[in-house]
Scaffold this motif. Sequence first.
Motif, PDB file in Angstrom:
ATOM      1  N   MET A   1       5.816  -5.790 -14.332  1.00 38.74           N
ATOM      2  CA  MET A   1       5.081  -4.577 -14.767  1.00 38.74           C
ATOM      3  C   MET A   1       4.014  -4.970 -15.792  1.00 38.74           C
ATOM      4  O   MET A   1       4.264  -5.785 -16.664  1.00 38.74           O
ATOM      5  CB  MET A   1       6.101  -3.599 -15.365  1.00 38.74           C
ATOM      6  N   GLU A   8       8.927   5.789 -16.981  1.00 36.85           N
ATOM      7  CA  GLU A   8      10.321   6.167 -17.196  1.00 36.85           C
ATOM      8  C   GLU A   8      10.683   7.251 -16.194  1.00 36.85           C
ATOM      9  O   GLU A   8       9.795   7.895 -15.617  1.00 36.85           O
ATOM     10  CB  GLU A   8      10.527   6.655 -18.628  1.00 36.85           C
ATOM     11  N   GLY A  14       9.399  11.405 -12.994  1.00 40.42           N
ATOM     12  CA  GLY A  14       8.862  10.124 -13.467  1.00 40.42           C
ATOM     13  C   GLY A  14       7.697  10.394 -14.403  1.00 40.42           C
ATOM     14  O   GLY A  14       6.909  11.310 -14.183  1.00 40.42           O
ATOM     15  N   GLU A  36      -0.035   0.422  -9.592  1.00 41.47           N
ATOM     16  CA  GLU A  36       0.482   0.234  -8.233  1.00 41.47           C
ATOM     17  C   GLU A  36       1.993  -0.021  -8.278  1.00 41.47           C
ATOM     18  O   GLU A  36       2.762   0.603  -7.545  1.00 41.47           O
ATOM     19  CB  GLU A  36      -0.233  -0.950  -7.567  1.00 41.47           C
ATOM     20  N   GLU A  37       2.380  -0.895  -9.176  1.00 39.17           N
ATOM     21  CA  GLU A  37       3.796  -1.253  -9.280  1.00 39.17           C
ATOM     22  C   GLU A  37       4.645  -0.038  -9.658  1.00 39.17           C
ATOM     23  O   GLU A  37       5.716   0.195  -9.087  1.00 39.17           O
ATOM     24  CB  GLU A  37       3.935  -2.337 -10.354  1.00 39.17           C
ATOM     25  N   ALA A  38       4.145   0.765 -10.606  1.00 42.62           N
ATOM     26  CA  ALA A  38       4.904   1.936 -11.059  1.00 42.62           C
ATOM     27  C   ALA A  38       5.092   2.923  -9.912  1.00 42.62           C
ATOM     28  O   ALA A  38       6.200   3.442  -9.690  1.00 42.62           O
ATOM     29  CB  ALA A  38       4.173   2.621 -12.223  1.00 42.62           C
ATOM     30  N   LEU A  40       4.882   2.327  -6.665  1.00 43.95           N
ATOM     31  CA  LEU A  40       5.740   1.759  -5.614  1.00 43.95           C
ATOM     32  C   LEU A  40       7.202   1.889  -6.027  1.00 43.95           C
ATOM     33  O   LEU A  40       8.061   2.278  -5.223  1.00 43.95           O
ATOM     34  CB  LEU A  40       5.379   0.287  -5.362  1.00 43.95           C
ATOM     35  N   ALA A  41       7.486   1.593  -7.284  1.00 43.04           N
ATOM     36  CA  ALA A  41       8.869   1.664  -7.775  1.00 43.04           C
ATOM     37  C   ALA A  41       9.374   3.110  -7.717  1.00 43.04           C
ATOM     38  O   ALA A  41      10.502   3.366  -7.263  1.00 43.04           O
ATOM     39  CB  ALA A  41       8.948   1.120  -9.205  1.00 43.04           C
ATOM     40  N   LEU A  42       8.555   4.067  -8.135  1.00 47.29           N
ATOM     41  CA  LEU A  42       8.989   5.473  -8.107  1.00 47.29           C
ATOM     42  C   LEU A  42       9.134   5.972  -6.665  1.00 47.29           C
ATOM     43  O   LEU A  42       9.985   6.809  -6.386  1.00 47.29           O
ATOM     44  CB  LEU A  42       7.987   6.352  -8.874  1.00 47.29           C
ATOM     45  N   ARG A  44      10.322   4.232  -4.284  1.00 49.71           N
ATOM     46  CA  ARG A  44      11.588   3.697  -3.753  1.00 49.71           C
ATOM     47  C   ARG A  44      12.813   4.382  -4.351  1.00 49.71           C
ATOM     48  O   ARG A  44      13.929   4.188  -3.906  1.00 49.71           O
ATOM     49  CB  ARG A  44      11.676   2.186  -4.069  1.00 49.71           C
ATOM     50  N   GLU A  45      12.584   5.165  -5.396  1.00 40.50           N
ATOM     51  CA  GLU A  45      13.702   5.743  -6.159  1.00 40.50           C
ATOM     52  C   GLU A  45      14.066   7.113  -5.581  1.00 40.50           C
ATOM     53  O   GLU A  45      13.297   8.061  -5.689  1.00 40.50           O
ATOM     54  CB  GLU A  45      13.239   5.842  -7.628  1.00 40.50           C
ATOM     55  N   HIS A  94       1.857   9.519  -2.312  1.00 43.98           N
ATOM     56  CA  HIS A  94       3.216   9.447  -2.861  1.00 43.98           C
ATOM     57  C   HIS A  94       4.014  10.633  -2.316  1.00 43.98           C
ATOM     58  O   HIS A  94       3.497  11.749  -2.263  1.00 43.98           O
ATOM     59  CB  HIS A  94       3.170   9.485  -4.397  1.00 43.98           C
TER      60      HIS A  94
END
Length: 258
Positions: A1, A8, A14, A36-38, A40-42, A44-45, A94
Amino acid sequence: MSEHVRFELEAGVGLVTLDRPEALNALNDGILAGLEEAFLALGREPSVRAVILTGAGKAFVAGADIKAMAGLSPLEARAFAQRGQRIFNLIEDHPHPVIAAVNGFALGGGLELAMACDIRIASEAAKAGQPEVNLGVIPGFGGTQRLARIVGRSRAKYLLFTGEVISAQRGLELGIFNEVTAPDLLLPRCRELAALIARKAPLAVSHCKHAVNEGTDLPLGDGLSIEAELFAQTFATADQKEGMQAFIEKRPAQFIGR
Ligand code: HXC
């Protein structure tokens, strides 16, 4: 990150915060990667129901990083624009609603980023614009396209040709912002809105977003076909059964996201 992007997740909401206040959160490689990372992570959650995107300090985002862009060749400039566009498309696509909490300057790439979100709530301190013509360039992260779709071609051209920086109130009048709040109420209001959306049937909300995103640039008949298909899909969900049964039994629905 990226060190410049924090995120968070609490109670299905998020919160992504761009945190490079010393440069007014100007979008450089690191911030774009973190964004982008944030997302992508959200994405997947499974517990996520809505996302709020905001900036630390006095800016939402004051644009793409001018110092980093200054020496780009045309080839590099195209790659930079395409990279940003891909990441902003990721936000627009998203699965859950993304609310931009526009806390301050949203200029150039900053307004483009806010416009890739589904809903924009602005602080009274916000200022928005596409000032690229002052720098000898044009918007490259979707500004010419999304602004025209939001405010109409003529108003978009006015803002693009003049580079005018407008107040939150003017942004509200133009339909760029959905609401304007006092600065200290911005995040509470965005959290309240996110929590309200989080209580709705998640797949239904997601399908609404999809239908608007996919359908509204198509001929009406094609958009209506998308709507009918997604409407049909909701009838294969437990939440449709629960939502309608709860209405009939005069009780609040308990949605599970399936
Ligand atoms: C790099 C930036 C920046 C930017 C601000 N900073 N905006 N750095 N890129 N876009 C830096 C300043 O250089 C300064 O750093 C620090 O942030 C604080 O900014 P100040 O200018 O001192 O603050 P202030 O006087 O309050 O003025 C705020 C401002 C002004 C009106 C927002 O910073 C400004 O006009 N910024 C540029 C806005 C802009 O033109 N954006 C569009 C960019 S083009 P130092 O180290 O000097 O203290 C774009 C294209 C997108 O976004 C598409 C790309 C493909």
